[in-house]
Scaffold this motif. Structure first.
Motif, PDB file in Angstrom:
ATOM      1  N   SER A 111       6.516   4.754  -2.984  1.00  0.00           N
ATOM      2  CA  SER A 111       6.293   5.398  -1.734  1.00  0.00           C
ATOM      3  C   SER A 111       4.770   5.557  -1.495  1.00  0.00           C
ATOM      4  O   SER A 111       4.457   5.173  -0.094  1.00  0.00           O
ATOM      5  CB  SER A 111       6.792   6.800  -1.331  1.00  0.00           C
ATOM      6  OG  SER A 111       6.278   7.261  -2.722  1.00  0.00           O
ATOM      7  N   GLY A 112       3.832   5.237  -2.665  1.00  0.00           N
ATOM      8  CA  GLY A 112       3.085   5.668  -2.727  1.00  0.00           C
ATOM      9  C   GLY A 112       2.106   4.101  -2.153  1.00  0.00           C
ATOM     10  O   GLY A 112       1.192   4.068  -1.831  1.00  0.00           O
ATOM     11  N   LEU A 113       3.076   3.192  -1.977  1.00  0.00           N
ATOM     12  CA  LEU A 113       2.031   1.940  -1.847  1.00  0.00           C
ATOM     13  C   LEU A 113       2.309   2.167   0.444  1.00  0.00           C
ATOM     14  O   LEU A 113       1.632   1.313   0.569  1.00  0.00           O
ATOM     15  CB  LEU A 113       2.932   0.723  -1.424  1.00  0.00           C
ATOM     16  CG  LEU A 113       3.392   0.376  -3.188  1.00  0.00           C
ATOM     17  CD1 LEU A 113       4.626  -1.156  -3.026  1.00  0.00           C
ATOM     18  CD2 LEU A 113       1.668  -0.023  -4.046  1.00  0.00           C
ATOM     19  N   TYR A 114       2.697   3.094   0.906  1.00  0.00           N
ATOM     20  CA  TYR A 114       2.670   2.967   1.739  1.00  0.00           C
ATOM     21  C   TYR A 114       1.275   3.940   2.649  1.00  0.00           C
ATOM     22  O   TYR A 114       2.039   5.414   2.399  1.00  0.00           O
ATOM     23  CB  TYR A 114       3.769   3.313   2.615  1.00  0.00           C
ATOM     24  CG  TYR A 114       3.982   2.350   1.417  1.00  0.00           C
ATOM     25  CD1 TYR A 114       4.340   0.616   2.348  1.00  0.00           C
ATOM     26  CD2 TYR A 114       5.481   2.195   0.981  1.00  0.00           C
ATOM     27  CE1 TYR A 114       5.529   0.131   2.023  1.00  0.00           C
ATOM     28  CE2 TYR A 114       6.499   1.210   0.412  1.00  0.00           C
ATOM     29  CZ  TYR A 114       6.237  -0.210   0.960  1.00  0.00           C
ATOM     30  OH  TYR A 114       6.901  -1.434   1.020  1.00  0.00           O
ATOM     31  N   GLN A 115       1.405   3.961   3.942  1.00  0.00           N
ATOM     32  CA  GLN A 115       0.067   5.225   4.255  1.00  0.00           C
ATOM     33  C   GLN A 115       0.239   5.906   4.315  1.00  0.00           C
ATOM     34  O   GLN A 115       0.083   7.492   4.301  1.00  0.00           O
ATOM     35  CB  GLN A 115      -0.073   4.536   6.322  1.00  0.00           C
ATOM     36  CG  GLN A 115      -1.886   5.553   5.873  1.00  0.00           C
ATOM     37  CD  GLN A 115      -2.972   5.730   5.529  1.00  0.00           C
ATOM     38  OE1 GLN A 115      -3.310   4.412   4.963  1.00  0.00           O
ATOM     39  NE2 GLN A 115      -2.959   7.196   4.839  1.00  0.00           N
TER      40      GLN A 115
END
Lengths: 350, 350
Positions: free
Chosen positions: A29-33
């Motif tokens: 989830s940390g890959l997305y804004q």
């Protein structure tokens, strides 16, 4: 609030078995804004389910007895089934793998009394949690399932029985459809047809809306099925979604980020798997369309081409030995020979 | 009735207006953070407005009010009025169904054979994570601006909604859903209790019941009938070995002859009957062969009056004349070999 039930695969687990899975989801989830200023755990409650302890007691009782029979020099006259013959040809390491992983699968498939014991364990736990979280967060609380390997078969059967059984002689089963419907079922390395027994996949209510054109037999809004081309566990009897309608989503992947392509987290690592999951949990805008395109574009295998080629070759060779009439005993033989692709941990470095 | 009474009790003490202010969050997001608890359409306020009708269980009148209020909504529905009409049609269908149950089934809404659909207004996350209501036909999907190309919002029947329109749908459908959950509250409780009962039976039968060896599981699986609601209430015993202790019967009254001796008891064939609502006790009888070092084999029977207790009589063949029995029978007390090994491993050498 979204409640995500996590269901483990084959093998003995411990109380913290789900930590690597939830860590991986948070990492993804940390890959997305959308998740830069809030955490996935703010919107999702992870509920790990366990059923392996049902097998553990039984296996502890049997293990020594069976090992004794197999190790005995005086047992040549004992007629051996196909499975015992397979076991007798195993090395000690392979035999350990059999008892720690494959025995669960075989007990679930071939011992119907214990199969139902496992199912009632999950049925009760799910029903209790649904009630508990509805009381805590309100009746619009959403529930989804993320299952792996043997857990896909167990959750499939358990959900069917939870929703389709007439539990009370007079009162309708309001835990089943159309009264209750779960949001999504994510199946990674789906074994529900390989281990199919009394609950038939084609007739099951574990089917998304539109699958049966009968709202009393459709327990899910969405069904996601992730299939890895080189996962030895699912070489036969694949789920393809035929007859399940447009809310069944097939996710075909063939990535290599680890020797163990069967690993729960290895499946989740792929954007084609975790993006629909994150959107189910947190909404369409959890991952913007442009982010989705970018994530899929840049996703690459780890740079260990020689090992990837070797694993592909071994799995393809194993697959060539299997046909439409292959049995679970045939498949077990292949699982044992490819155990490093099923249980080994670590990056591609071996 | 109990749940309705609880709701009425809670509302008697709640002071409307002390609720948290709205967060002003995204109505297209699956979470409830967009909700303004002061909004008259919010379900708790709808309950409050209908307390008297809820107490009288006049469900058709309540849903008629909801339908009329949706019709009179002051939200600008231009461009997407078909979506609002779909909600009104679902409310009207529910009114018609409830009226039919009131007239024909004496308000028995959740009879097992013919239940009211109480899941029609439950929220879901649809394909790609859109908030929607899959229970309505056709489903309502809350499509936001910018998502016109993403399925299912690329279909004509799912027009893009403004935030006000989406809020209107969610408030009204959620209120309808909460009312139906209230209506079915007793049925929810009954199903949870029934599942719990089944669980206790399974635990008593397999976890706390008489241990089965693999061949006995196979035999019992083949011969007995059961379903997930209740396990078998009987059990066959076949070639079941255990350790026992033998005492000559005349030794009970003559301390000189009292000599306890370990023996191997094989229950050749037997039967158990489980008792009680939760199968929490059992009785049974078996035919036995007893083997011990110092005597020829003995034949006899074993009786289990209750869980954990067993006693039998055996007559051993004479050491001199194999076809004759020793005159004095032996009392055999059998202890399950597996439990014995588990709890007293140090006392035995195998």
């Amino acid at each position: 609030m979204h409640i995500l039930f996590l269901i483990h695969g084959m093998g003995r687990q411990n109380e913290n078995w789900s930590v690597p899975v939830t860590d991986k989801l948070v990492e993804c989830s940390g890959l997305y804004q959308q998740f830069q200023d809030k955490s996935l755990t703010d919107e999702v409650v992870f509920v790990p389910l366990r059923y392996d302890q049902v097998f553990d007691d039984l296996l502890d009782r049997w293990k020594n007895d069976f090992s004794g029979i197999l190790n005995s020099e005086d047992t040549d006259d004992i007629p051996r089934g196909k499975l015992l013959t397979v076991m007798n040809s195993m090395t000690q390491e392979e035999r350990d793998f059999f008892w720690s992983h494959i025995a669960d699968v075989l007990i679930y498939r071939f011992f119907p009394l214990y199969r139902d014991r496992v199912r009632i364990e999950l049925i009760r736990t799910i029903a209790k949690h649904v009630t508990k979280y509805r009381d805590q967060f309100g009746n619009n609380t959403r529930f989804s399932f993320l299952a792996h390997s043997l857990g896909t078969s167990v959750i499939h059967d358990s959900l069917h029985l939870l929703g389709a059984t007439e539990w009370d002689d007079e009162v309708a089963n309001v835990m089943g459809p159309p009264h209750t419907r779960f949001q999504a079922l994510f199946m990674l390395a789906n074994t529900s047809r390989i281990l199919e027994s009394d609950v038939k996949v084609s007739d099951s209510i574990v089917c998304p809306v539109g699958g049966h054109n009968d709202e009393t037999k459709e327990y899910l809004d969405q069904y996601y099925n992730a299939f890895h081309k080189y996962d030895p566990i699912t070489l036969i009897r694949k789920i393809d979604g035929s007859g399940m309608g447009s809310n069944f989503h097939q996710v075909n992947i063939n990535h290599f980020r680890n020797v163990n392509v069967h690993d729960f987290s290895h499946y989740l690592d792929h954007p084609a798997v975790h993006i629909p999951l994150l959107r189910t949990l947190c909404g369409f805008r959890a991952v913007l369309p442009a982010e989705q395109v970018h994530a899929l574009d840049v996703y690459e295998d780890i740079d260990r081409q020689s090992i990837i080629t070797e694993i592909k070759s071994r799995v393809e060779s194993a697959q060539a030995q299997l046909g439409d009439n292959s049995t679970i005993a045939d498949l077990v033989k292949i699982w044992v020979s490819l155990k490093d692709v099923i249980v080994k941990t670590g990056i591609l470095d071996s | 009735m109990n749940r309705i009474a609880r709701v009425l009790g809670v509302f008697a003490v709640v002071v409307i207006g002390l609720t948290m202010p709205a967060w002003g969050q995204d109505v297209f997001d699956p979470s409830d953070s967009w909700v303004d608890e002061n909004d008259p359409r919010y379900y708790e306020n709808v309950f409050d407005q209908n307390l008297e009708l809820i107490g009288q269980e006049r469900w058709a009148d309540i849903f008629k009010k909801l339908s009329d209020q949706a019709e009179a909504s002051d939200v600008d529905w231009s461009g997407a009025d078909e979506v609002r009409q779909r909600l009104i049609e679902a409310l009207d269908s529910t009114i018609a169904e409830i009226s039919m149950y009131d007239a024909q089934y004496n308000s028995d809404y959740l009879n097992r054979s013919n239940p009211l659909n109480t899941g029609r207004f439950a929220e879901g996350t649809l394909g790609q994570g859109f908030v929607g209501f899959n229970g309505m036909r056709p489903p309502i999907v809350l499509c936001m601006e910018g998502a016109e190309m993403a399925a299912p919002c690329n279909e004509a029947m799912h027009p893009v909604l403004t935030e006000e329109q989406a809020e209107d749908i969610r408030y009204r459908a959620n209120a309808a859903n909460e009312l139906l959950v209230l209506l079915r509250g007793d049925a929810d409780d009954a199903i949870i209790e029934a599942i719990d009962t089944s669980y206790r039976r399974w635990v008593n039968f397999l976890d706390n019941g008489f241990v089965m060896f693999p061949w006995e599981i196979g035999l019992n699986s083949a011969l007995l009938n059961w379903d997930i609601r209740t396990p078998p209430s009987t059990q066959f015993i076949f070639l079941h070995p255990s350790l026992g202790v033998q005492i000559p019967l005349d030794g009970l009254s003559d301390p000189v002859k009292f000599r306890a001796k370990e023996s191997l008891v094989i229950e050749v064939a037997g039967h158990l009957w489980y008792r009680g609502q939760f199968l929490d006790n059992y009785s049974g009888v078996s035919g036995t062969v007893v083997l011990r070092e110092d005597l020829p084999p003995g034949l006899g029977f074993l009786v289990r009056p209750a869980r954990g207790f067993s006693a039998g009589l055996n007559w051993h063949f004479s050491a001199n004349e194999q076809k004759q029995f020793i005159k004095t029978p032996y009392l055999t007390v059998s202890v399950n070999v597996l439990n014995l090994i588990k709890s007293n491993r140090g006392l035995f050498e195998f």
